[in-house]
Enzyme design. Sequence first.
Site, PDB file in Angstrom:
ATOM      1  N   CYS A   1       0.817  -1.222   0.000  1.00 47.04           N
ATOM      2  CA  CYS A   1       0.000   0.000   0.000  1.00 47.04           C
ATOM      3  C   CYS A   1       0.847   1.267   0.000  1.00 47.04           C
ATOM      4  O   CYS A   1       0.319   2.362  -0.175  1.00 47.04           O
ATOM      5  CB  CYS A   1      -0.953  -0.007   1.186  1.00 47.04           C
ATOM      6  SG  CYS A   1      -1.909  -1.513   1.279  1.00 47.04           S
TER       7      CYS A   1
ATOM      8  N   HIS B   1      -3.057   6.806   2.718  1.00 42.59           N
ATOM      9  CA  HIS B   1      -3.547   5.522   2.232  1.00 42.59           C
ATOM     10  C   HIS B   1      -4.925   5.285   2.834  1.00 42.59           C
ATOM     11  O   HIS B   1      -5.144   5.496   4.025  1.00 42.59           O
ATOM     12  CB  HIS B   1      -2.582   4.413   2.637  1.00 42.59           C
ATOM     13  CG  HIS B   1      -3.105   3.038   2.371  1.00 42.59           C
ATOM     14  ND1 HIS B   1      -3.690   2.697   1.174  1.00 42.59           N
ATOM     15  CD2 HIS B   1      -3.162   1.932   3.161  1.00 42.59           C
ATOM     16  CE1 HIS B   1      -4.070   1.434   1.240  1.00 42.59           C
ATOM     17  NE2 HIS B   1      -3.768   0.953   2.427  1.00 42.59           N
TER      18      HIS B   1
ATOM     19  N   ASN C   1     -10.234  -0.352  -0.016  1.00 41.73           N
ATOM     20  CA  ASN C   1      -8.770  -0.327   0.020  1.00 41.73           C
ATOM     21  C   ASN C   1      -8.215  -0.962  -1.255  1.00 41.73           C
ATOM     22  O   ASN C   1      -8.201  -2.179  -1.395  1.00 41.73           O
ATOM     23  CB  ASN C   1      -8.284  -1.089   1.258  1.00 41.73           C
ATOM     24  CG  ASN C   1      -6.770  -1.076   1.415  1.00 41.73           C
ATOM     25  OD1 ASN C   1      -6.058  -0.699   0.491  1.00 41.73           O
ATOM     26  ND2 ASN C   1      -6.300  -1.494   2.572  1.00 41.73           N
TER      27      ASN C   1
HETATM   28  N1  ACO Z   1     -18.435  -8.550   9.425  1.00 40.21           N
HETATM   29  C1  ACO Z   1     -18.880  -8.875  10.650  1.00 40.21           C
HETATM   30  N2  ACO Z   1     -18.066  -9.262  11.643  1.00 40.21           N
HETATM   31  C2  ACO Z   1     -16.757  -9.323  11.378  1.00 40.21           C
HETATM   32  C3  ACO Z   1     -16.235  -9.011  10.112  1.00 40.21           C
HETATM   33  C4  ACO Z   1     -17.128  -8.627   9.115  1.00 40.21           C
HETATM   34  N3  ACO Z   1     -16.721  -8.296   7.880  1.00 40.21           N
HETATM   35  N4  ACO Z   1     -14.910  -9.156  10.156  1.00 40.21           N
HETATM   36  C5  ACO Z   1     -14.581  -9.547  11.401  1.00 40.21           C
HETATM   37  N5  ACO Z   1     -15.718  -9.663  12.131  1.00 40.21           N
HETATM   38  C6  ACO Z   1     -15.872 -10.051  13.519  1.00 40.21           C
HETATM   39  C7  ACO Z   1     -14.677 -10.810  14.024  1.00 40.21           C
HETATM   40  O1  ACO Z   1     -14.776 -12.158  13.652  1.00 40.21           O
HETATM   41  C8  ACO Z   1     -14.808 -10.622  15.508  1.00 40.21           C
HETATM   42  O2  ACO Z   1     -15.768 -11.530  15.986  1.00 40.21           O
HETATM   43  P1  ACO Z   1     -15.541 -12.293  17.387  1.00 40.21           P
HETATM   44  O3  ACO Z   1     -15.446 -11.196  18.394  1.00 40.21           O
HETATM   45  O4  ACO Z   1     -16.751 -13.129  17.481  1.00 40.21           O
HETATM   46  O5  ACO Z   1     -14.257 -13.023  17.201  1.00 40.21           O
HETATM   47  C9  ACO Z   1     -15.432  -9.224  15.642  1.00 40.21           C
HETATM   48  O6  ACO Z   1     -15.949  -8.892  14.337  1.00 40.21           O
HETATM   49  C10 ACO Z   1     -14.467  -8.157  16.043  1.00 40.21           C
HETATM   50  O7  ACO Z   1     -13.323  -8.284  15.266  1.00 40.21           O
HETATM   51  P2  ACO Z   1     -12.135  -7.335  15.510  1.00 40.21           P
HETATM   52  O8  ACO Z   1     -10.979  -7.840  14.754  1.00 40.21           O
HETATM   53  O9  ACO Z   1     -11.985  -7.071  16.981  1.00 40.21           O
HETATM   54  O10 ACO Z   1     -12.657  -5.995  14.854  1.00 40.21           O
HETATM   55  P3  ACO Z   1     -11.885  -4.660  14.753  1.00 40.21           P
HETATM   56  O11 ACO Z   1     -12.614  -3.614  15.493  1.00 40.21           O
HETATM   57  O12 ACO Z   1     -10.431  -4.814  15.028  1.00 40.21           O
HETATM   58  O13 ACO Z   1     -12.029  -4.341  13.208  1.00 40.21           O
HETATM   59  C11 ACO Z   1     -10.777  -4.485  11.202  1.00 40.21           C
HETATM   60  C12 ACO Z   1     -11.514  -5.246  12.276  1.00 40.21           C
HETATM   61  C13 ACO Z   1     -11.750  -3.567  10.479  1.00 40.21           C
HETATM   62  C14 ACO Z   1     -10.151  -5.426  10.200  1.00 40.21           C
HETATM   63  C15 ACO Z   1      -9.692  -3.623  11.893  1.00 40.21           C
HETATM   64  O14 ACO Z   1      -8.893  -4.422  12.728  1.00 40.21           O
HETATM   65  C16 ACO Z   1      -8.833  -2.935  10.927  1.00 40.21           C
HETATM   66  O15 ACO Z   1      -9.272  -2.041  10.223  1.00 40.21           O
HETATM   67  N6  ACO Z   1      -7.552  -3.280  10.877  1.00 40.21           N
HETATM   68  C17 ACO Z   1      -6.686  -2.701   9.930  1.00 40.21           C
HETATM   69  C18 ACO Z   1      -6.911  -3.426   8.690  1.00 40.21           C
HETATM   70  C19 ACO Z   1      -6.443  -2.644   7.554  1.00 40.21           C
HETATM   71  O16 ACO Z   1      -6.665  -1.468   7.492  1.00 40.21           O
HETATM   72  N7  ACO Z   1      -5.760  -3.361   6.689  1.00 40.21           N
HETATM   73  C20 ACO Z   1      -5.196  -2.841   5.591  1.00 40.21           C
HETATM   74  C21 ACO Z   1      -4.263  -1.741   5.963  1.00 40.21           C
HETATM   75  S1  ACO Z   1      -2.669  -1.925   5.475  1.00 40.21           S
HETATM   76  C22 ACO Z   1      -2.810  -2.176   3.937  1.00 40.21           C
HETATM   77  O17 ACO Z   1      -3.671  -1.629   3.332  1.00 40.21           O
HETATM   78  C23 ACO Z   1      -1.899  -3.078   3.334  1.00 40.21           C
END
Ligand code: ACO
Length: 327
Positions: A113, A254, A284
């Site tokens: 990214c 980003h 993204n």
């Molecule tokens: N829909 C519904 N529930 C979901 C989904 C979804 N799409 N995805 C995950 N969940 C669930 C999980 O399974 C978890 O359930 P559980 O508690 O029963 O285990 C619950 O939601 C909470 O999951 P968390 O991981 O705690 O959620 P979080 O608030 O951390 O959000 C997210 C997850 C959006 C992925 C966040 O961690 C994030 O944005 N991280 C950065 C990811 C990112 O930006 N990646 C790319 C950046 S770098 C790059 O671009 C290369």
Amino acid sequence: MKGNRIIGTGTGVPSRIVTNDDLAKIVDTSDEWIVSRTGIRERRIAEENETTSDFSAWAAIKAMEMAGVDAEEIDLIIVATLSPDRLLPATACIVQGKIGATNAACFDLEAACSGFVYGLTVANGLMPELGVKTALVIGAETLSRVLDWTDRNTCVLFADGGGAAVLRHEGGDRGILATYMRSDGSAPPPWLAVTPGVADLSPLGDKVSKDFAITMEGKEVFKFGVRALPDAVMGALARTDGLTIDDVDWIIPHQANLRIIDAAAKALDIPREKFIVNLEKYGNTSAGTIPIALDEANRDGRIKEGDIVALSGFGAGLTWGGVILRW
Ligand code: ACO
């Protein structure tokens, strides 16, 4: 090297729009969950026959039109991508063929990214070195082909499309003022990777996996993004002739997650309105997000001549980096 200015920008995205409600039909998720956790409302997904070189070429043609530059004038094409059409040849060469840039030297750059920021930095450095006057820097992806469409942790985040910029050596005090690149290869690969990798396959070719997809430790990547986005801006500013965060008119980060951007605005102590954000429409697109957002703000007139613009990329590797421009 000063005096290298972006004189044209363009966007190339698939026409197919996939909403959060569409995704809720294939994985256990909801529009409410995706919007509240990421800010994403919809994204573009490629048709069967569309690839990264298509999005790159579409964006490049629009950027060249804006710049008033013919394809034969392009001396260098860099395509930043983690989802090239093929491992061989470089997607930049395929783009060269599609747009008829017969005089260009072409190569791909993989910094996930951070790819567009790295691409601008490399082009900026090569321009004096290689006598390049006009370069095309592109960030584009077809991430839909490296997603596990049964994994709700990843498939709701990533998308397809890209953007391009024409960089020209003009001299003068506009253009790229400073660049900054960082990497940290010590992070465990599972944080953000395409798995299995080529390294996981048998050299004798008898173990080619059908499961070839992005895996991610969302929480770790989130924490990294919150640190890296401000560091990329401040690191690049520190390499200017005395500009500070108060001099910055626009930050184009980003576009991974709205919550990362909100946290970075707080960390940098600058108004959230200074961030150019369009991830709600595109998701993204990795190396594509910054040039797509840059093109939107350039075309709608938000960015004006003389504005100080900070680009901030961060992604797998880990990699991160910033570019400061006087528009
Ligand atoms: N829909 C519904 N529930 C979901 C989904 C979804 N799409 N995805 C995950 N969940 C669930 C999980 O399974 C978890 O359930 P559980 O508690 O029963 O285990 C619950 O939601 C909470 O999951 P968390 O991981 O705690 O959620 P979080 O608030 O951390 O959000 C997210 C997850 C959006 C992925 C966040 O961690 C994030 O944005 N991280 C950065 C990811 C990112 O930006 N990646 C790319 C950046 S770098 C790059 O671009 C290369």
